[in-house]
Design an enzyme around this catalytic site. Sequence first.
Site, PDB file in Angstrom:
ATOM      1  N   GLY A 194       2.509   2.040  10.617  1.00  0.00           N
ATOM      2  CA  GLY A 194       3.014   2.944  10.558  1.00  0.00           C
ATOM      3  C   GLY A 194       3.670   3.545  11.880  1.00  0.00           C
ATOM      4  O   GLY A 194       4.297   4.452  11.760  1.00  0.00           O
ATOM      5  N   SER A 210       3.028  -2.501  10.268  1.00  0.00           N
ATOM      6  CA  SER A 210       4.753  -2.583  10.385  1.00  0.00           C
ATOM      7  C   SER A 210       5.391  -3.868  10.055  1.00  0.00           C
ATOM      8  O   SER A 210       6.162  -4.055  10.571  1.00  0.00           O
ATOM      9  CB  SER A 210       4.904  -1.993  11.986  1.00  0.00           C
ATOM     10  OG  SER A 210       4.438  -0.523  12.005  1.00  0.00           O
ATOM     11  N   GLU A 243      -5.402  -5.236  10.286  1.00  0.00           N
ATOM     12  CA  GLU A 243      -4.574  -4.262  10.509  1.00  0.00           C
ATOM     13  C   GLU A 243      -4.898  -3.567  11.861  1.00  0.00           C
ATOM     14  O   GLU A 243      -5.593  -2.437  11.942  1.00  0.00           O
ATOM     15  CB  GLU A 243      -4.583  -3.221   9.393  1.00  0.00           C
ATOM     16  CG  GLU A 243      -4.178  -3.826   7.966  1.00  0.00           C
ATOM     17  CD  GLU A 243      -3.448  -2.688   7.069  1.00  0.00           C
ATOM     18  OE1 GLU A 243      -2.427  -3.165   6.550  1.00  0.00           O
ATOM     19  OE2 GLU A 243      -4.121  -1.765   6.927  1.00  0.00           O
ATOM     20  N   HIS A 279      -9.402   1.034   4.371  1.00  0.00           N
ATOM     21  CA  HIS A 279      -8.147   1.178   5.192  1.00  0.00           C
ATOM     22  C   HIS A 279      -8.370   2.116   6.338  1.00  0.00           C
ATOM     23  O   HIS A 279      -9.312   3.075   6.285  1.00  0.00           O
ATOM     24  CB  HIS A 279      -7.290   1.814   4.224  1.00  0.00           C
ATOM     25  CG  HIS A 279      -5.851   1.777   4.949  1.00  0.00           C
ATOM     26  ND1 HIS A 279      -5.424   2.865   5.895  1.00  0.00           N
ATOM     27  CD2 HIS A 279      -4.848   0.906   4.829  1.00  0.00           C
ATOM     28  CE1 HIS A 279      -4.208   2.336   6.430  1.00  0.00           C
ATOM     29  NE2 HIS A 279      -3.707   1.369   5.608  1.00  0.00           N
ATOM     30  N   GLU A 316      -7.068   4.524   7.438  1.00  0.00           N
ATOM     31  CA  GLU A 316      -6.780   5.796   7.241  1.00  0.00           C
ATOM     32  C   GLU A 316      -7.953   6.558   6.507  1.00  0.00           C
ATOM     33  O   GLU A 316      -8.380   7.653   6.820  1.00  0.00           O
ATOM     34  CB  GLU A 316      -5.360   6.306   6.507  1.00  0.00           C
ATOM     35  CG  GLU A 316      -4.027   5.845   7.509  1.00  0.00           C
ATOM     36  CD  GLU A 316      -2.840   5.437   6.658  1.00  0.00           C
ATOM     37  OE1 GLU A 316      -3.090   5.423   5.328  1.00  0.00           O
ATOM     38  OE2 GLU A 316      -2.290   4.790   7.161  1.00  0.00           O
ATOM     39  N   GLY A 320       2.768  -1.188   4.277  1.00  0.00           N
ATOM     40  CA  GLY A 320       2.597   0.393   3.791  1.00  0.00           C
ATOM     41  C   GLY A 320       4.248   0.470   3.807  1.00  0.00           C
ATOM     42  O   GLY A 320       4.874   0.394   2.681  1.00  0.00           O
ATOM     43  N   GLY A 321       4.857   1.472   4.526  1.00  0.00           N
ATOM     44  CA  GLY A 321       6.264   1.777   4.645  1.00  0.00           C
ATOM     45  C   GLY A 321       7.220   1.043   4.022  1.00  0.00           C
ATOM     46  O   GLY A 321       7.979   1.563   2.859  1.00  0.00           O
ATOM     47  N   ASN A 342       0.776  -1.163   0.128  1.00  0.00           N
ATOM     48  CA  ASN A 342       0.195   0.143  -0.092  1.00  0.00           C
ATOM     49  C   ASN A 342       0.879   1.291  -0.004  1.00  0.00           C
ATOM     50  O   ASN A 342       1.529   1.658   0.782  1.00  0.00           O
ATOM     51  CB  ASN A 342      -0.847   0.071   1.279  1.00  0.00           C
ATOM     52  CG  ASN A 342      -1.647   1.280   1.445  1.00  0.00           C
ATOM     53  OD1 ASN A 342      -1.862   2.010   0.585  1.00  0.00           O
ATOM     54  ND2 ASN A 342      -2.294   1.390   2.678  1.00  0.00           N
ATOM     55  N   TRP A 343       0.975   1.872  -1.296  1.00  0.00           N
ATOM     56  CA  TRP A 343       2.060   3.108  -1.370  1.00  0.00           C
ATOM     57  C   TRP A 343       1.467   4.255  -0.540  1.00  0.00           C
ATOM     58  O   TRP A 343       1.954   5.260  -0.469  1.00  0.00           O
ATOM     59  CB  TRP A 343       2.298   3.189  -2.963  1.00  0.00           C
ATOM     60  CG  TRP A 343       3.003   2.001  -3.403  1.00  0.00           C
ATOM     61  CD1 TRP A 343       3.248   0.756  -2.955  1.00  0.00           C
ATOM     62  CD2 TRP A 343       3.883   2.228  -4.618  1.00  0.00           C
ATOM     63  NE1 TRP A 343       4.129   0.197  -3.739  1.00  0.00           N
ATOM     64  CE2 TRP A 343       4.506   1.026  -4.828  1.00  0.00           C
ATOM     65  CE3 TRP A 343       3.981   3.218  -5.523  1.00  0.00           C
ATOM     66  CZ2 TRP A 343       5.333   0.700  -6.014  1.00  0.00           C
ATOM     67  CZ3 TRP A 343       4.673   2.959  -6.833  1.00  0.00           C
ATOM     68  CH2 TRP A 343       5.308   1.810  -7.021  1.00  0.00           C
ATOM     69  N   LYS A 344       0.234   4.213  -0.523  1.00  0.00           N
ATOM     70  CA  LYS A 344      -0.607   5.390   0.472  1.00  0.00           C
ATOM     71  C   LYS A 344      -0.235   6.625  -0.745  1.00  0.00           C
ATOM     72  O   LYS A 344      -0.192   6.444  -1.746  1.00  0.00           O
ATOM     73  CB  LYS A 344       0.052   5.689   1.544  1.00  0.00           C
ATOM     74  CG  LYS A 344      -0.063   4.425   2.442  1.00  0.00           C
ATOM     75  CD  LYS A 344       0.136   4.715   3.991  1.00  0.00           C
ATOM     76  CE  LYS A 344       0.385   3.457   4.789  1.00  0.00           C
ATOM     77  NZ  LYS A 344      -0.005   3.596   6.291  1.00  0.00           N
TER      78      LYS A 344
END
Length: 248
Positions: free
Chosen positions: A172, A212, A166, A94, A96, A233-234, A9-11
């Site tokens: 994150g 994470s 999640e 998600h 977010e 993600g990251g 997930n590149w956000k």
Amino acid sequence: MRQTVVAGNWKMNKTPAQTTELINELKPLVAESKNKCIVCVPFTSLANAIEATKGSNIEVGAQNMYFEESGAYTGEIAPDMLCEMGVKYVIIGHSERRQYFAETDETVNKKVIKAFEHGLTPIICVGESLEQREQGITVELCSMQTKIALKSLSADQVKKCIIAYEPIWAIGTGKTATTDQAEEVCKAIRETVEEVFGKDAANEIIIQYGGSVNAGNSKELFEKENIDGGLVGGASLKAADFSVIVNS
Ligand code: PEP
């Protein structure tokens, strides 16, 4: 045996040109992987991602879509728009989006239904906040989120879904759930699916862990019986790290 599915997930990261660059770096690193590799890129990078992944084993997903076909919904993206580009997956719900963009369990369900109408595979996110974990309602909450997200689907559709567990407190933050915590909730989600849609659906649905995940912890997480890969993600923004996770 369920396939291990790893989705990045590149956000809100990477321009179109940077997308091409990162995918070109990633391609040779995951070329031999037996696991499925998906990159969920920003809308503006989808065309570049589709082009750059042609002929490779990387598939492309979006990070959201709207639940209507077309119309006066300024700023939204319809399922057809994604399909015509060659997008196969879409992240829905998600945390977010739930936190900053008023996504609810009900809109998640509408989007999941719409995704299936268009042949898109939804990656449905569920998970608890730290406060909810401390209250001891994690399993109950994730089970409820799962039931609402899948409402009105057939067992055959549910078999094709991907659910990403999640925990919000792990996204994150560098705080990963322990493998036992992640396994406990993924197992509970599978049991919920079994209760509503039957054993076959529960055996086939892909349940990922996200929060994470990195090159150092992915293998241990993915070895758990009920964890069929990860939503990352990251660490998905670095080809070297993401490829280690995909190859786990
Ligand atoms: C995510 O965005 O879905 C996620 C899990 O992020 P991170 O891996 O950075 O915690």
